[in-house]
Write a protein that holds these residues in place. Sequence first.
Motif, PDB file in Angstrom:
ATOM      1  N   ASN A   1       0.824  -1.202   0.000  1.00 13.79           N
ATOM      2  CA  ASN A   1       0.000   0.000   0.000  1.00 13.79           C
ATOM      3  C   ASN A   1       0.862   1.259   0.000  1.00 13.79           C
ATOM      4  OD1 ASN A   1      -2.290   1.626   0.140  1.00 13.79           O
ATOM      5  ND2 ASN A   1      -2.278   1.608   2.370  1.00 13.79           N
ATOM      6  N   VAL A   2       0.820   1.995  -1.101  1.00 13.29           N
ATOM      7  CA  VAL A   2       1.537   3.266  -1.231  1.00 13.29           C
ATOM      8  C   VAL A   2       0.496   4.368  -1.201  1.00 13.29           C
ATOM      9  CG1 VAL A   2       3.076   4.639  -2.674  1.00 13.29           C
ATOM     10  CG2 VAL A   2       3.310   2.149  -2.635  1.00 13.29           C
ATOM     11  N   THR A   3       0.672   5.343  -0.314  1.00  9.74           N
ATOM     12  CA  THR A   3      -0.360   6.370  -0.112  1.00  9.74           C
ATOM     13  C   THR A   3      -0.035   7.718  -0.750  1.00  9.74           C
ATOM     14  OG1 THR A   3       0.582   7.009   2.020  1.00  9.74           O
ATOM     15  CG2 THR A   3      -1.125   5.293   2.040  1.00  9.74           C
ATOM     16  N   GLY A   4       1.033   7.791  -1.513  1.00 13.23           N
ATOM     17  CA  GLY A   4       1.389   9.040  -2.177  1.00 13.23           C
ATOM     18  C   GLY A   4       2.421   8.770  -3.255  1.00 13.23           C
ATOM     19  N   PRO A   5       2.756   9.790  -4.041  1.00 12.36           N
ATOM     20  CA  PRO A   5       3.703   9.596  -5.134  1.00 12.36           C
ATOM     21  C   PRO A   5       5.134   9.395  -4.636  1.00 12.36           C
ATOM     22  CG  PRO A   5       3.072  11.899  -4.980  1.00 12.36           C
ATOM     23  CD  PRO A   5       2.228  11.151  -3.986  1.00 12.36           C
ATOM     24  N   ILE A   6       5.836   8.489  -5.303  1.00 11.82           N
ATOM     25  CA  ILE A   6       7.264   8.274  -5.036  1.00 11.82           C
ATOM     26  C   ILE A   6       8.015   9.183  -5.991  1.00 11.82           C
ATOM     27  CG2 ILE A   6       9.144   6.593  -5.017  1.00 11.82           C
ATOM     28  CD1 ILE A   6       6.935   4.410  -4.660  1.00 11.82           C
ATOM     29  N   GLN A   7       8.792  10.121  -5.432  1.00  5.75           N
ATOM     30  CA  GLN A   7       9.400  11.156  -6.258  1.00  5.75           C
ATOM     31  C   GLN A   7      10.848  11.403  -5.872  1.00  5.75           C
ATOM     32  OE1 GLN A   7       6.740  14.379  -5.231  1.00  5.75           O
ATOM     33  NE2 GLN A   7       5.493  14.025  -7.054  1.00  5.75           N
ATOM     34  N   VAL A   8      11.609  11.906  -6.860  1.00  7.53           N
ATOM     35  CA  VAL A   8      12.956  12.386  -6.585  1.00  7.53           C
ATOM     36  C   VAL A   8      12.864  13.443  -5.492  1.00  7.53           C
ATOM     37  CG1 VAL A   8      14.912  13.666  -7.550  1.00  7.53           C
ATOM     38  CG2 VAL A   8      13.782  11.878  -8.907  1.00  7.53           C
ATOM     39  N   GLY A   9      13.776  13.378  -4.545  1.00  9.05           N
ATOM     40  CA  GLY A   9      13.757  14.303  -3.412  1.00  9.05           C
ATOM     41  C   GLY A   9      13.123  13.680  -2.181  1.00  9.05           C
ATOM     42  N   GLY A  10      12.410  12.582  -2.364  1.00  9.45           N
ATOM     43  CA  GLY A  10      11.860  11.852  -1.236  1.00  9.45           C
ATOM     44  C   GLY A  10      12.941  11.021  -0.575  1.00  9.45           C
ATOM     45  N   ARG A  11      12.540  10.166   0.349  1.00 10.66           N
ATOM     46  CA  ARG A  11      13.495   9.359   1.111  1.00 10.66           C
ATOM     47  C   ARG A  11      13.045   7.914   1.196  1.00 10.66           C
ATOM     48  NH1 ARG A  11      17.974  12.136   1.450  1.00 10.66           N
ATOM     49  NH2 ARG A  11      17.638  14.259   2.064  1.00 10.66           N
ATOM     50  N   LEU A  12      13.999   7.012   1.079  1.00  9.97           N
ATOM     51  CA  LEU A  12      13.831   5.612   1.431  1.00  9.97           C
ATOM     52  C   LEU A  12      14.598   5.438   2.736  1.00  9.97           C
ATOM     53  CD1 LEU A  12      13.147   2.565   0.582  1.00  9.97           C
ATOM     54  CD2 LEU A  12      15.516   2.518  -0.188  1.00  9.97           C
ATOM     55  N   VAL A  13      13.956   4.863   3.738  1.00  8.15           N
ATOM     56  CA  VAL A  13      14.610   4.639   5.023  1.00  8.15           C
ATOM     57  C   VAL A  13      14.531   3.149   5.331  1.00  8.15           C
ATOM     58  CG1 VAL A  13      14.637   5.205   7.478  1.00  8.15           C
ATOM     59  CG2 VAL A  13      14.006   6.962   5.813  1.00  8.15           C
ATOM     60  N   VAL A  14      15.692   2.542   5.561  1.00  6.85           N
ATOM     61  CA  VAL A  14      15.775   1.116   5.859  1.00  6.85           C
ATOM     62  C   VAL A  14      16.419   0.969   7.227  1.00  6.85           C
ATOM     63  CG1 VAL A  14      16.713  -1.105   5.151  1.00  6.85           C
ATOM     64  CG2 VAL A  14      16.012   0.548   3.413  1.00  6.85           C
ATOM     65  N   ASP A  15      15.632   0.525   8.209  1.00  4.62           N
ATOM     66  CA  ASP A  15      16.142   0.369   9.584  1.00  4.62           C
ATOM     67  C   ASP A  15      16.906   1.609  10.038  1.00  4.62           C
ATOM     68  OD1 ASP A  15      15.010  -2.134   9.892  1.00  4.62           O
ATOM     69  OD2 ASP A  15      16.842  -3.221   9.400  1.00  4.62           O
ATOM     70  N   GLY A  16      16.373   2.769   9.719  1.00  5.81           N
ATOM     71  CA  GLY A  16      16.969   4.020  10.162  1.00  5.81           C
ATOM     72  C   GLY A  16      18.037   4.582   9.238  1.00  5.81           C
ATOM     73  N   VAL A  17      18.474   3.812   8.227  1.00  5.91           N
ATOM     74  CA  VAL A  17      19.450   4.324   7.262  1.00  5.91           C
ATOM     75  C   VAL A  17      18.689   5.138   6.220  1.00  5.91           C
ATOM     76  CG1 VAL A  17      21.160   3.745   5.500  1.00  5.91           C
ATOM     77  CG2 VAL A  17      21.050   2.402   7.608  1.00  5.91           C
ATOM     78  N   ASN A  18      19.044   6.401   6.118  1.00  4.32           N
ATOM     79  CA  ASN A  18      18.362   7.354   5.266  1.00  4.32           C
ATOM     80  C   ASN A  18      18.985   7.358   3.874  1.00  4.32           C
ATOM     81  OD1 ASN A  18      16.689   9.430   4.539  1.00  4.32           O
ATOM     82  ND2 ASN A  18      17.426  10.848   6.097  1.00  4.32           N
ATOM     83  N   CYS A  19      18.151   7.252   2.840  1.00  4.66           N
ATOM     84  CA  CYS A  19      18.623   7.247   1.456  1.00  4.66           C
ATOM     85  C   CYS A  19      17.815   8.260   0.660  1.00  4.66           C
ATOM     86  CB  CYS A  19      18.422   5.875   0.821  1.00  4.66           C
ATOM     87  SG  CYS A  19      19.057   4.475   1.744  1.00  4.66           S
ATOM     88  N   ALA A  20      18.494   9.203   0.051  1.00  5.38           N
ATOM     89  CA  ALA A  20      17.813  10.158  -0.829  1.00  5.38           C
ATOM     90  C   ALA A  20      17.394   9.442  -2.106  1.00  5.38           C
ATOM     91  CB  ALA A  20      18.740  11.317  -1.158  1.00  5.38           C
ATOM     92  N   ILE A  21      16.161   9.672  -2.551  1.00  9.45           N
ATOM     93  CA  ILE A  21      15.691   9.123  -3.823  1.00  9.45           C
ATOM     94  C   ILE A  21      16.214  10.027  -4.930  1.00  9.45           C
ATOM     95  CG2 ILE A  21      13.673   8.622  -5.248  1.00  9.45           C
ATOM     96  CD1 ILE A  21      12.146   8.007  -2.613  1.00  9.45           C
ATOM     97  N   THR A  22      16.990   9.431  -5.862  1.00 12.68           N
ATOM     98  CA  THR A  22      17.641  10.218  -6.905  1.00 12.68           C
ATOM     99  C   THR A  22      17.017  10.030  -8.293  1.00 12.68           C
ATOM    100  OG1 THR A  22      19.298   8.469  -7.190  1.00 12.68           O
ATOM    101  CG2 THR A  22      19.831  10.275  -5.658  1.00 12.68           C
ATOM    102  N   ALA A  23      16.324   8.912  -8.511  1.00 16.73           N
ATOM    103  CA  ALA A  23      15.631   8.668  -9.784  1.00 16.73           C
ATOM    104  C   ALA A  23      14.547   7.616  -9.534  1.00 16.73           C
ATOM    105  CB  ALA A  23      16.591   8.192 -10.872  1.00 16.73           C
ATOM    106  N   VAL A  24      13.430   7.754 -10.262  1.00 13.50           N
ATOM    107  CA  VAL A  24      12.280   6.861 -10.088  1.00 13.50           C
ATOM    108  C   VAL A  24      11.832   6.367 -11.459  1.00 13.50           C
ATOM    109  CG1 VAL A  24       9.940   6.627  -9.186  1.00 13.50           C
ATOM    110  CG2 VAL A  24      11.538   8.215  -8.073  1.00 13.50           C
ATOM    111  N   GLY A  25      11.909   5.056 -11.665  1.00  9.80           N
ATOM    112  CA  GLY A  25      11.409   4.469 -12.911  1.00  9.80           C
ATOM    113  C   GLY A  25       9.912   4.694 -13.040  1.00  9.80           C
ATOM    114  N   ASN A  26       9.413   4.733 -14.278  1.00 10.00           N
ATOM    115  CA  ASN A  26       8.019   5.118 -14.502  1.00 10.00           C
ATOM    116  C   ASN A  26       6.992   4.063 -14.090  1.00 10.00           C
ATOM    117  OD1 ASN A  26       8.507   3.386 -16.636  1.00 10.00           O
ATOM    118  ND2 ASN A  26       7.730   4.754 -18.204  1.00 10.00           N
TER     119      ASN A  26
END
Length: 122
Positions: free
Chosen positions: A48-73
């Motif tokens: 369940n995704v409740t909003g758009p996944i976009q460049v500038g957003g964040r992926l966080v894995v067990d507290g490790v923060n990752c900037a989203i740099t590109a999103v496939g269509n």
Amino acid sequence: MTKIFEATVLAVGPEAPGMITDANMLILFGEEAPDDLAEYCYKIDNKNVTGPIQVGGRLVVDGVNCAITAVGNVVEKNLQGLGHITVSLDGSEQGSLPGTLHVAPQTEIKLKEGSVIQLFDS
């Protein structure tokens, strides 16, 4: 930032950790992952995704923060439909395949059973 997705890793395929170290990527798949792919995947419990996944957003894995740099269509469509995306840890801004999310991790990512994966909007 608003959280738009959260999943817990239910199972780790035997080849999945090697994908991070050898190919600099990880593969997420919902509980219905086909057997031939499951050995390379981290099975997750939510699609369940409740909003758009976009460049500038964040992926966080067990507290490790990752900037989203590109999103496939088809990243959002695949995540919602199958719980399946490839996460490339290369920080590319160009992107590659339609189902790939590119991120720039702050530090090494190590997923295990019970790990929490979150996405935040930009």
